[in-house]
Design a protein around this motif. Structure first.
Motif, mmCIF file in Angstrom:
data_model
loop_
_atom_site.group_PDB
_atom_site.id
_atom_site.type_symbol
_atom_site.label_atom_id
_atom_site.label_comp_id
_atom_site.label_asym_id
_atom_site.label_seq_id
_atom_site.Cartn_x
_atom_site.Cartn_y
_atom_site.Cartn_z
ATOM 1 N N PRO A 351 0.799 -1.237 0.000
ATOM 2 C CA PRO A 351 0.000 0.000 0.000
ATOM 3 C C PRO A 351 0.828 1.282 0.000
ATOM 4 C CG PRO A 351 -0.902 -1.574 1.562
ATOM 5 C CD PRO A 351 0.403 -2.153 1.091
ATOM 6 N N ASP A 352 2.065 1.219 0.504
ATOM 7 C CA ASP A 352 2.909 2.414 0.554
ATOM 8 C C ASP A 352 3.712 2.628 -0.728
ATOM 9 O OD1 ASP A 352 2.025 2.931 3.112
ATOM 10 O OD2 ASP A 352 3.696 1.873 4.069
ATOM 11 N N ILE A 353 3.626 1.672 -1.662
ATOM 12 C CA ILE A 353 4.328 1.798 -2.931
ATOM 13 C C ILE A 353 3.392 2.405 -3.959
ATOM 14 C CG2 ILE A 353 5.426 0.499 -4.806
ATOM 15 C CD1 ILE A 353 6.285 -1.566 -2.738
ATOM 16 N N TRP A 354 3.901 3.307 -4.764
ATOM 17 C CA TRP A 354 3.082 4.005 -5.744
ATOM 18 C C TRP A 354 2.502 3.047 -6.784
ATOM 19 C CZ3 TRP A 354 3.058 4.261 -10.991
ATOM 20 C CH2 TRP A 354 2.240 5.244 -11.566
ATOM 21 N N LYS A 355 1.210 3.241 -7.098
ATOM 22 C CA LYS A 355 0.533 2.578 -8.209
ATOM 23 C C LYS A 355 -0.239 3.641 -8.990
ATOM 24 C CE LYS A 355 0.942 -2.029 -7.411
ATOM 25 N NZ LYS A 355 1.708 -2.070 -6.181
ATOM 26 N N ASP A 356 -0.576 3.332 -10.232
ATOM 27 C CA ASP A 356 -1.335 4.296 -11.035
ATOM 28 C C ASP A 356 -2.597 4.722 -10.291
ATOM 29 O OD1 ASP A 356 -1.962 5.650 -13.678
ATOM 30 O OD2 ASP A 356 -3.760 4.440 -13.366
ATOM 31 N N GLY A 357 -2.772 6.033 -10.157
ATOM 32 C CA GLY A 357 -3.874 6.608 -9.389
ATOM 33 C C GLY A 357 -3.399 7.290 -8.129
ATOM 34 N N ASP A 358 -2.327 6.756 -7.534
ATOM 35 C CA ASP A 358 -1.758 7.380 -6.339
ATOM 36 C C ASP A 358 -1.038 8.671 -6.726
ATOM 37 O OD1 ASP A 358 -2.578 5.277 -4.720
ATOM 38 O OD2 ASP A 358 -0.688 4.190 -4.959
ATOM 39 N N GLN A 359 -0.967 9.584 -5.771
ATOM 40 C CA GLN A 359 -0.136 10.764 -5.965
ATOM 41 C C GLN A 359 1.300 10.405 -5.590
ATOM 42 O OE1 GLN A 359 -2.169 13.890 -3.612
ATOM 43 N NE2 GLN A 359 -2.027 15.132 -5.459
ATOM 44 N N PRO A 360 2.258 10.625 -6.466
ATOM 45 C CA PRO A 360 3.657 10.344 -6.128
ATOM 46 C C PRO A 360 4.225 11.404 -5.204
ATOM 47 C CG PRO A 360 3.509 11.272 -8.335
ATOM 48 C CD PRO A 360 2.090 11.103 -7.856
ATOM 49 N N SER A 361 5.210 11.025 -4.423
ATOM 50 C CA SER A 361 5.783 11.978 -3.479
ATOM 51 C C SER A 361 6.572 13.074 -4.178
ATOM 52 C CB SER A 361 6.699 11.250 -2.482
ATOM 53 O OG SER A 361 7.813 10.683 -3.145
ATOM 54 N N TYR A 362 7.015 12.816 -5.430
ATOM 55 C CA TYR A 362 7.792 13.835 -6.138
ATOM 56 C C TYR A 362 6.907 14.948 -6.672
ATOM 57 C CZ TYR A 362 6.563 10.471 -9.849
ATOM 58 O OH TYR A 362 5.910 9.575 -10.674
ATOM 59 N N GLY A 363 5.603 14.739 -6.753
ATOM 60 C CA GLY A 363 4.661 15.809 -7.027
ATOM 61 C C GLY A 363 4.767 16.483 -8.376
ATOM 62 N N THR A 364 5.068 15.737 -9.438
ATOM 63 C CA THR A 364 5.091 16.326 -10.775
ATOM 64 C C THR A 364 4.597 15.313 -11.782
ATOM 65 O OG1 THR A 364 6.488 17.232 -12.521
ATOM 66 C CG2 THR A 364 7.512 15.649 -11.025
ATOM 67 N N GLU A 365 4.005 15.790 -12.860
ATOM 68 C CA GLU A 365 3.492 14.885 -13.889
ATOM 69 C C GLU A 365 4.568 14.504 -14.894
ATOM 70 O OE1 GLU A 365 0.075 16.777 -15.514
ATOM 71 O OE2 GLU A 365 -1.217 16.267 -13.831
ATOM 72 N N THR A 366 5.742 15.091 -14.802
ATOM 73 C CA THR A 366 6.854 14.740 -15.688
ATOM 74 C C THR A 366 8.082 14.421 -14.837
ATOM 75 O OG1 THR A 366 7.416 17.086 -15.938
ATOM 76 C CG2 THR A 366 5.999 16.102 -17.624
ATOM 77 N N PRO A 367 8.072 13.270 -14.155
ATOM 78 C CA PRO A 367 9.146 12.964 -13.205
ATOM 79 C C PRO A 367 10.421 12.478 -13.879
ATOM 80 C CG PRO A 367 7.621 11.140 -13.340
ATOM 81 C CD PRO A 367 7.028 12.237 -14.180
ATOM 82 N N ASP A 368 11.529 12.669 -13.185
ATOM 83 C CA ASP A 368 12.783 12.018 -13.550
ATOM 84 C C ASP A 368 12.544 10.515 -13.471
ATOM 85 O OD1 ASP A 368 16.044 12.421 -13.510
ATOM 86 O OD2 ASP A 368 15.402 10.614 -12.431
ATOM 87 N N TRP A 369 12.978 9.792 -14.501
ATOM 88 C CA TRP A 369 12.717 8.357 -14.568
ATOM 89 C C TRP A 369 13.267 7.620 -13.349
ATOM 90 C CZ3 TRP A 369 16.116 4.125 -15.074
ATOM 91 C CH2 TRP A 369 15.492 2.891 -15.339
ATOM 92 N N GLY A 370 14.470 7.962 -12.941
ATOM 93 C CA GLY A 370 15.074 7.290 -11.792
ATOM 94 C C GLY A 370 14.330 7.552 -10.503
ATOM 95 N N VAL A 371 13.837 8.763 -10.333
ATOM 96 C CA VAL A 371 13.051 9.098 -9.145
ATOM 97 C C VAL A 371 11.783 8.252 -9.115
ATOM 98 C CG1 VAL A 371 11.683 10.911 -8.048
ATOM 99 C CG2 VAL A 371 13.979 11.422 -8.905
ATOM 100 N N HIS A 372 11.150 8.103 -10.276
ATOM 101 C CA HIS A 372 9.935 7.290 -10.316
ATOM 102 C C HIS A 372 10.221 5.821 -10.026
ATOM 103 C CE1 HIS A 372 6.007 5.772 -11.417
ATOM 104 N NE2 HIS A 372 6.661 4.803 -12.049
ATOM 105 N N GLU A 373 11.343 5.296 -10.522
ATOM 106 C CA GLU A 373 11.671 3.901 -10.264
ATOM 107 C C GLU A 373 11.689 3.613 -8.760
ATOM 108 O OE1 GLU A 373 12.503 1.194 -12.494
ATOM 109 O OE2 GLU A 373 11.473 2.564 -13.859
#
Length: 458
Positions: A351-373
């Motif tokens: 539940p604490d891992i990001w899935k589509d629909g969740d808001q990511p902690s980085y807070g942007t719609e165009t994230p750095d790929w490594g940050v999203h990983e």
């Protein structure tokens, strides 16, 4: 300012129901063919080609390249370019290559700029987290002892040898207790061999990658579903290792989850996972017969190497072929269950891992790929303590996602520089344990609410 709280949830649920876009990334098209057909690797590639604007070529960032004449020259093997023709390979290109000379080679095959924006949210800013870390890692690699990868080789070779010996002994012995114990241990050895072979599937073509096909699953299929889909777009709607299990199991938060998927995920997995290897085998081979161009483009004779094992068991044990074949099917089923239970608990479903629909902690719609990983992974301290468990339980998971072509033994040496850069760029690297992820995946299957982050608290 972006909507928050209940308003954000309402917007997300509407997007999920309409299926016009990704929920977290509304600028992206909903993946073509995601929810139809067989949900296999070939269909995924066909759908991706429909969405990527590559125009039958290879797309890297905004450029289109004609690599037809380079396929057989590709140092990693022809597979990678054969499979990805007609798609956007930006993420794979970025994380699979360290040398700047690759950029020089690529420019020789430039055709024109693409006509459409990328259907991926991820960016690779030169001063961002991933590229900065990659430059630092490239400097560290020459300092690592050259023979460390031998550790990985010894482990997988030993596992495969144990599988062959136990499989044959399970038919040779006349003692039923020993026979049953032997085939069950053979199942475990095969499952661990397949998990360990994934360390080699990511890299340039080599003979150990074919050990994966001993499971009756195809290493080429896994290169698509795992390397090109899951690794590059983890937990997004483009992740085939999530969509392929729907509607039996939904790991992505949705209100409309089927009752059985939500409440009986554990039972469904126990009933379905033992047959998954053989299901994939029959889908692939029936597709080779009935689907246009499948045989020529995607089927390989190496897909059948798994049949060498029952032949070996029959020759060595002297048992009847019926006994050998049924025992071998039990081994395959046991290995399939073990492999998928290991995989479904390996760092991505919690539940604490990001899935589509969740808001990511980085807070942007165009994230750095490594940050999203790192947003889509939680590493396990107990698994990462030893190289054997790393090889057999998908360990070193975060670093492996960032640099998949590096041997797991090499990754161990890179943790200090990785931690330094994760802290510097405030990337969301987290640690937990195997038991937490085991429980977490069932919580994920039950989860219906999107995770909303209050930015004022961050």
């Amino acid at each position: 300012m972006a909507p928050k709280g209940a308003e954000n949830s309402e917007i997300a649920y509407r997007r999920a129901m309409e299926k016009k876009t990704h929920v977290t990334f509304p600028q992206l098209k909903y993946p073509s063919l995601r929810d139809t057909g067989l949900k296999d690797s070939v269909q995924w590639l066909e759908g991706k080609a429909m969405d990527d604007g590559a125009e039958g070529l290879w797309r890297v960032h905004s450029g289109l390249y004609d690599l037809d004449s380079f396929i057989n020259k590709h140092p990693g093997g022809a597979d990678w370019l054969e499979l990805t023709k007609g798609t956007d390979i930006t993420e794979a290109y970025e994380c699979h290559h360290f040398s700047k000379s690759v950029d020089t080679i690529l420019t020789k095959y430039y055709v024109r700029d693409a006509k459409t924006p990328r259907n991926s949210p991820f960016t690779f800013d030169d001063n961002g987290f991933f590229r900065s870390l990659k430059r630092a890692v490239a400097k560290e690699l020459p300092k690592i002892p050259k023979n460390v990868t031998k550790q990985s080789d010894r482990i997988i070779d030993g596992l495969f040898a144990a599988y062959l010996l136990l499989a044959a002994f399970s038919c040779y012995t006349k003692v039923s207790i020993l026979a049953n114990l032997s085939w069950m241990l053979a199942s475990l050895m095969l499952a661990w061999t397949v998990v360990a072979s994934h360390n080699y599937i990511h890299r340039r073509s080599n003979w150990r990658m074919h050990l994966f096909s001993m499971s009756m699953w195809s290493y080429r299929d896994f290169r698509v579903s795992h390397v090109l889909s899951h690794h590059l777009y983890p937990n997004t709607l483009m992740d085939l290792e999530i969509s392929a299990f729907e509607p039996l199991v939904y790991w992505t938060p949705r209100k409309e989850k089927p009752f059985f998927s939500k409440y009986f995920a554990f039972l469904i997995e126990l009933l379905y996972f033992p047959f998954k290897y053989l299901i994939d085998f029959f889908i692939r081979n029936l597709s080779a017969i009935f689907r246009k161009d499948y045989f020529k483009k995607h089927w390989r004779i190496t897909d059948l190497v798994g049949f060498l094992v029952p032949l070996w068991m029959w020759v060595v044990s002297g048992a009847t072929f019926y006994h050998v074949f049924t025992t071998w099917l039990c081994i395959i089923a046991g290995a399939s269950l073990t492999f998928y239970k290991i995989g479904s608990n390996a760092a991505h479903h919690h539940p604490d891992i990001w899935k589509d629909g969740d808001q990511p902690s980085y807070g942007t719609e165009t994230p750095d790929w490594g940050v999203h990983e790192l947003e889509a992974v939680m590493d396990r301290e107990d698994i990462n303590r030893g190289h054997f468990t790393i090889m057999t339980f998908f360990g070193n998971h975060a670093l492996h996602h960032l640099f998949p072509t590096l041997d797991h033994a090499t990754l161990t040496y890179l943790y200090p520089i990785f931690i330094e850069y994760a802290q510097k760029f405030r990337a969301n690297f987290r640690l937990t344990n195997q038991f937490d992820l085991f429980i977490g995946q069932y919580k994920c299957a039950y989860k219906t609410e999107f995770k909303i982050i209050d930015k004022k608290e961050n």
